[in-house]
Design a protein around this motif. Structure first.
Motif, short mmCIF file in Angstrom:
data_model
loop_
_atom_site.label_atom_id
_atom_site.label_comp_id
_atom_site.label_asym_id
_atom_site.label_seq_id
_atom_site.Cartn_x
_atom_site.Cartn_y
_atom_site.Cartn_z
N VAL A 447 0.17 9.74 0.05
CA VAL A 447 0.08 11.20 0.03
C VAL A 447 1.15 11.78 -0.88
O VAL A 447 0.89 12.68 -1.70
CB VAL A 447 0.22 11.75 1.46
CG1 VAL A 447 0.24 13.28 1.43
CG2 VAL A 447 -0.91 11.24 2.34
N ARG A 507 0.75 4.48 8.17
CA ARG A 507 -0.62 4.92 8.01
C ARG A 507 -0.93 5.98 9.06
O ARG A 507 -0.73 5.76 10.25
CB ARG A 507 -1.58 3.75 8.14
CG ARG A 507 -3.02 4.09 7.76
CD ARG A 507 -3.93 2.89 7.93
NE ARG A 507 -3.61 1.83 7.01
CZ ARG A 507 -4.05 1.76 5.76
NH1 ARG A 507 -4.80 2.74 5.27
NH2 ARG A 507 -3.74 0.75 5.00
N SER A 508 -1.43 7.11 8.60
CA SER A 508 -1.78 8.19 9.51
C SER A 508 -3.16 7.93 10.10
O SER A 508 -3.87 7.00 9.73
CB SER A 508 -1.75 9.53 8.77
OG SER A 508 -2.71 9.53 7.73
N SER A 509 -3.54 8.79 11.05
CA SER A 509 -4.84 8.62 11.71
C SER A 509 -5.99 8.78 10.74
O SER A 509 -7.06 8.21 10.92
CB SER A 509 -4.97 9.63 12.86
OG SER A 509 -4.84 10.96 12.36
N GLY A 510 -5.79 9.55 9.67
CA GLY A 510 -6.85 9.74 8.69
C GLY A 510 -6.94 8.64 7.66
O GLY A 510 -7.77 8.71 6.76
N GLY A 511 -6.08 7.63 7.76
CA GLY A 511 -6.11 6.52 6.82
C GLY A 511 -5.19 6.70 5.63
O GLY A 511 -5.02 5.78 4.84
N LYS A 512 -4.57 7.89 5.48
CA LYS A 512 -3.67 8.11 4.37
C LYS A 512 -2.34 7.42 4.64
O LYS A 512 -1.94 7.20 5.79
CB LYS A 512 -3.44 9.62 4.15
CG LYS A 512 -4.66 10.36 3.62
CD LYS A 512 -4.93 9.98 2.18
CE LYS A 512 -6.08 10.79 1.59
NZ LYS A 512 -6.33 10.45 0.18
N HIS A 514 1.88 7.20 4.06
CA HIS A 514 3.07 8.01 3.86
C HIS A 514 4.25 7.08 3.65
O HIS A 514 4.49 6.17 4.48
CB HIS A 514 3.33 8.93 5.05
CG HIS A 514 2.24 9.93 5.29
ND1 HIS A 514 2.23 11.18 4.72
CD2 HIS A 514 1.09 9.84 6.04
CE1 HIS A 514 1.14 11.84 5.11
NE2 HIS A 514 0.43 11.05 5.90
#
Length: 1174
Positions: A447, A507-512, A514
């Motif tokens: 991101v 990894r965030s819940s949306g797959g992105k 950081h």
């Protein structure tokens, strides 16, 4: 008749006014007048493509003007000056900058100009070149060539259209003819109607019979035709044609898709960005647009034409003719070379432009177009890269289903060969594309973005999930549990390893992804990899058990921040080994990349690769780049490795970083105390346990000694740390007990999954059991010499455990261990008196024997190949003798070890009195004779042989330790390198003797004969491979006192002059003695090379790289390069000439009374041939 050209004078004056006010370039220049060698200073002003000149800077009306379009400008040398005039004025004129403007057509004289300064002249030339519109003319020529190509395509299409029109006209004619035939048949039918009416009166039965007969004939005909059609449909030819047609249909569909992709690239990105670049606030420049999209618009235009041709061919299905289309397409596909060659630069420019927020926002707006289907601009730019390979694959499949007698066979084969040739040319440009796409894809997933991934030199290595342990506080890990669900969930990190950096992301819940705010991007040049925690740390001792030995540390020491540690846990030991191996190799490659390439020039004898990678020798042993002195000493006696190259390098250069006493003390410790002197890591990897004996000798279940599996041996290039002690830690988690009996080496050997970049050790396919064979012991009575090549001792046998359980009296040894035991002896024979079967199973006994063999190996190599160390150091010699005598007193010494020790003692004790060790002083003493020969009575062969003998005696007397440290360039060079200085002195004396002997003759003919004789001597020296002697003689003949004797050289024959030129070319210093190096490479010893060539190489190495790194580590790569040069020198030192000494000739050559000093030689030369008056 009009005599002159009329022009608008008022407009010309207006342009002159603009040139004076706004001219591109203005200033004073000297203009050559029509008369020869006369120059007038004028004030020039350049405006657009018109050059005005004025009488002065304040003049309002121009004196003349030149139209510069189509002209060319080039620099000219200064015209020759006469001797008249003061010297200072002539020098000032020579320093001026002259250039000429050529107008490119007959009848127009060139404009000759000059200026005072060279920089001003270059600026004027550049301005005139731009005003000539040469670049525009070139671009016009390129566009004209493209236009001609397109016109050819249009003409081809017109020809095809005319052919189709003629076919249509022929078909219309055929239709009219058929219509006329139908009319005629109808008329014939009308005439036959009365006959049919007569037939209707026939008998009804006869009609039925005829009807049945007609039906049967039709049925048989249809059945036969159906059979023929079915047989053809099932035939291989029809199947091949169907597949061929399917390939063509697929190719047309793929071409349609490709043209659509190019259409989106051009109309969805290129043309809108061109418009944006022309706006008031352009987010991108026109140059950047051209650099990103290259010639993609031309490619689209070409493939649109090709696609239209394919669709036209489909109209003639099932007859598909494609060869002519490829004949048209092939000459145009060369435009792909430009696209592929600049594709990587295109992506770099795009990445740089995306740093502009306005451009990035605009680009995302374009990429959001539904026609893009979620694809980025980089994806569309990559499509043309794969079009040529796609055509090759299609043609290959098409030819596989095209019969050999097909009319298109040869044309398609020709098209395929041309495409493959073009693909080979483009192959190098395509190689990096996949890696760039991978990096950009990862950068898009993050991101925050990641600037380091925009560097095209970053190569992706591996990625995976690791668990990060909470931060380190005061040097101790927090008490966490591996099985904790919160640790696995909260500490899970997505890690990416590149050649220069290590990325840690969440990894965030949306797959992105950081990046971590602290420690998200780790520069590997600042990292130190630690496999195991310190044994002294109580909290770290338990971390191995807490995490199951799955953890490893990365210590980061940024230059502008405080150091910190990242602790990561791998899912398995195999994953840990793979990660550590790749990280370690990346760190090593970063610190070693380009280390030595700046030292050497192109033609140096000592060459290094453009990129120093981790190379392996024949035994797959990693080469050391830099390491501490302790680590080098450990490697010298490491039981796992046997590298002759390392041994030679170490023994040649150890004086730079240690002493002989320290090396001998290390060997003595290895022999006397192998369990405490050999690193524990080496002992661990030396043995591996079979599954049958795992845990067999465990004292209790809590002992940590058997809990660890080991990965492949670590690289020896140590990471950069604050001190050598803090280098990469590879220690055991358990301490080594003082008592040997408590040492349990039945450790487990792990299997590591191989990776692309660093393959790790794989588990053995079976367990090899080392045992003693009674039959072999009884029948073996041969002892091998230590000098023979390595072979496996015959008393060591391997057997595979079958269904029976392994005997507890035998120990399990891995194949690698058995290989180390066998090769450590370096070819010693099997022991005939080795009767104790339990000894081979005793690991203490195996390690002692292996350590003894390794020590004897080093000593044997040291004594036999580096005997000068002991000749010059009597104390070292006595210590080695004492150690060998102590080895002989060992009661457990094997027979082959005893014999090897005796051989080393014998070699160390004997004093060779062969003439190979004769020195120059010995030769001088042997040449005491009452009468010496003179130059006239000696033959060229006698002189050449004795010169070669003396040169080689002086050359081989140089000990190799004088080549270390550039001692020959120090102030105390006579004390540090006496033999090198004697060699240089001998070279100068021989060269002076040659010059003096020539100058002793008063008459020209005698001097010319002397020159011819010395050239013959030099040629014989060349045949004897004495290139030092060749250079001695040619250097004398090139001295100013000899070279200036033009009358003498005029008497020398042409054959002698040609021979001298050949000799000078051989020993020329051009290209750092390129020819001499090649000659030495192709000749066999004995030979005498020119020592100065090697001293130059050593000076480059010494001055270019330090002996130690900033962390105090030995630069062993430098040591290896020095060793290679010394090894080549010693190769020529060790082989002697078989030439008999001739005392009278040697006395003549060494008679210093015949030598005339340099000043006297030149005075004598002036007396013989005085200078000519100026």
């Amino acid at each position: 008749m009009q005599k002159s050209v009329r022009y608008n004078e008022g407009h010309a004056l207006y342009l002159a006014f603009l040139a004076r006010k706004e001219g591109t370039k203005r200033g004073f220049l000297s203009k050559k007048a029509a008369e020869a060698s006369r120059w007038h200073e004028k004030w020039f002003a350049l405006y657009q493509n018109v050059l005005f000149y004025f009488e002065g800077e304040q003049s309002g009306r121009p004196a003349g003007m030149y139209l510069l379009e189509g002209c060319s400008c080039e620099r000219t040398p200064a015209p020759p000056r006469t001797s008249a005039g003061p010297a200072g004025a002539r020098d000032a004129l020579d320093k001026q900058y002259y250039f000429t403007v050529l107008f490119g057509h007959e009848g127009q004289k060139p404009l000759e100009l000059r200026c005072e300064e060279e920089q001003a002249g270059k600026e004027w030339m550049e301005a005139i070149h731009q005003a000539s519109y040469a670049d525009i003319l070139i671009e016009r020529e390129v566009l004209m060539q493209k236009y001609i190509h397109l016109v050819q395509i249009v003409e081809t299409e017109k020809i095809a259209a005319n052919q189709l029109r003629h076919q249509l006209e022929d078909q219309d004619t055929e239709i009219e003819r058929l219509k006329s035939e139908i009319v005629a048949l109808n008329k014939t039918k009308e005439r036959m109607r009365p006959y049919h009416s007569h037939q209707e009166d026939e008998d009804p039965d006869i009609k039925k019979i005829k009807k049945v007969q007609s039906f049967m004939r039709g049925w048989l005909c249809r059945r036969k035709w159906k059979t023929i059609v079915q047989d053809y449909i099932c035939s291989p030819h029809a199947e091949s044609m169907r597949k061929r047609n399917q390939i063509v249909f697929t190719m047309v569909e793929a071409e349609t898709e490709y043209v659509h992709q190019l259409y989106i690239l051009v109309n969805g990105f290129l043309r809108p960005l061109r418009m944006a670049a022309s706006s008031k606030k352009p987010p991108i420049s026109h140059d950047d647009v051209s650099s990103i999209f290259l010639n993609s618009e031309t490619i689209m235009f070409l493939h649109e034409i090709f696609h239209q041709g394919l669709k036209a061919r489909l109209a003639n299905w099932p007859t598909l003719v494609l060869a002519d289309l490829f004949d048209i397409l092939l000459p145009m596909l060369n435009i792909y070379q430009e696209f592929v060659r600049n594709h990587q630069y295109s992506l770099q420019v795009l990445a740089n432009c995306k740093q502009n927020r306005d451009f990035d926002k605009l680009l995302k707006q374009y990429e959001a177009n539904p026609a893009c289907e979620g694809r980025m601009l980089e994806t569309f730019l990559t499509y043309p890269m794969f079009q040529i390979p796609r055509y090759i694959i299609t043609l290959h499949e098409l030819l596989a289903h095209t019969p050999h007698e097909h009319v298109e066979r040869k044309s398609l084969e020709f098209a395929k060969s041309k495409l493959e040739e073009l693909s080979r040319v483009m192959h190098d440009e395509v190689s990096d594309t996949e890696n760039i796409r991978k990096n950009l894809a990862i950068e898009r997933m993050i991101v925050e973005g990641c600037d380091i991934l925009l560097d095209t030199s970053q190569t992706f290595i591996r990625q995976g999930s690791l668990i990060q342990v909470p931060s380190v506080e005061r040097g101790k890990l927090s008490k966490v549990r591996l099985g904790s669900l919160s640790l696995k969930k909260e500490g899970e990190r997505q890690c990416f390893l590149f050649t220069k950096h290590f990325l840690i992301c969440t990894r965030s819940s949306g797959g992105k992804l950081h990046l971590l705010k602290t420690g998200g991007v780790l520069s590997l040049i600042q990292c130190t990899l630690i496999e195991e925690p310190d044994a002294s740390d109580d909290d770290s001792k338990g971390s191995g058990h807490m995490f199951g030995h799955l953890d490893f540390k990365i210590v980061v020491e940024p230059p502008d921040a405080a150091p910190f540690t990242v602790v990561l846990l791998a899912p398995s030991r195999q994953e840990k080994a793979a990660w550590m191996s790749d990280i370690s190799q990346c760190v090593d490659n970063i610190r070693c990349n380009g280390l030595m390439t700046i030292v050497f020039e192109e033609n140096s004898k000592v060459t290094v690769p453009h990129m120093i990678n981790k190379t392996l020798n024949s035994c797959k042993v990693p080469q050391i780049r830099y390491a501490s002195v302790e680590r080098l000493l450990e490697r010298l006696t490491d039981l796992r490795f046997l590298s002759i190259d390392f041994l030679n390098t170490f023994l040649h250069t150890y004086r730079i970083f240690t002493t002989a006493t320290v090396v001998l003390a290390k060997l003595s410790d290895i022999y006397k105390r192998p369990f405490t002197s050999i690193p524990v890591r080496s002992l661990e990897l030396f043995f591996a346990t079979s599954p049958n004996n795992r845990g067999e000798h465990m004292v209790d279940g809590k002992s940590p000694r058997l809990c660890r599996k080991f990965s492949s041996p670590p690289p020896l290039a140590v990471s950069r740390t604050s001190s050598p002690v803090r280098a990469r830690k590879l220690s055991l988690t358990s301490s080594l007990n003082a008592r040997i009996g408590a040492l349990d080496l039945t450790t487990s050997s792990c299997s590591s999954s191989p990776t692309t970049h660093s393959p790790t050790a794989s588990p053995p396919p079976h367990t090899a059991v080392l045992e003693s064979s009674p039959a072999d012991r009884a029948g073996d009575s041969t002892e091998l010499s230590p000098c023979r090549s390595p072979s496996t001792p015959r008393h060591l046998r391997y057997r595979q455990p079958g269904g029976q359980a392994a005997d507890s009296s035998h120990c399990s040894v891995s194949p690698a261990s058995a290989f180390a035991i066998a090769t450590a002896a370096a070819g010693h024979g099997s022991p005939p008196g080795f009767n104790n079967t339990e000894r081979t199973c005793d690991k203490e006994f195996i390690i002692r024997r292996t350590a003894t063999n390794r020590v004897l190996n080093v000593l044997r190599h040291w004594v036999s190949k580096h005997a000068q160390d002991f000749e010059l150091n009597n104390e070292l010699k006595m210590n080695v003798l004492n150690l060998l005598e102590e080895v002989l007193r060992d009661p457990d010494l094997l027979p082959q070890e005893r014999k090897a020790t005796a051989n080393i003692l014998r070699a160390l004790s004997q004093d060779d009195q062969d003439d190979i060790h004769l020195k120059l002083e010995d030769i001088i003493q042997m040449t005491d004779c009452p009468k010496a020969e003179c130059f006239e009575t000696l033959s060229a062969m006698e002189l050449a042989e004795q010169i070669t003998l003396l040169d080689h005696v002086v050359f081989r007397s140089i000990p190799y330790e004088e080549f270390l440290g550039q001692g020959w360039m120090k102030l105390d060079k006579n004390e540090r390198t006496p033999y090198i200085m004697k060699t240089s002195q001998h070279f100068n004396e021989m060269s002076n003797l040659v010059a003096s002997q020539i100058m002793n003759y008063a008459d020209i003919s005698s001097r010319a004969n002397a020159i011819e004789k010395w050239v013959a001597v030099a040629d014989i020296c060349r045949c004897l491979h004495n290139y030092n002697g060749v250079l001695e003689i040619t250097a004398a003949l090139n001295r100013s006192a000899i070279y200036r004797l033009k009358k003498t050289w005029a008497k020398v024959s042409k054959q002698t002059k040609a021979l001298m030129d050949k000799l000078q070319k051989t020993v020329s210093s051009e290209g750092r003695f390129k020819n001499l190096r090649e000659t030495l490479k192709n000749c066999n010893p004995p030979a005498v090379p020119y020592l100065g060539m090697y001293l130059t190489d050593l000076a480059f190495i010494e001055e270019g790289t330090p002996n130690f790194t900033e962390e105090g580590l030995v630069n062993f790569s430098k040591m290896r390069m020095i060793s290679h040069i010394i090894r080549e020198i010693r190769q020529f030192q060790q082989t002697a000439y078989r030439i008999d000494q001739q005392p009278k000739v040697i006395q003549y050559l060494l008679d210093k009374a015949l030598i005339i000093d340099e000043d006297t030689l030149y005075e004598l030369s002036l007396k013989i041939e005085p200078r000519l008056p100026a």
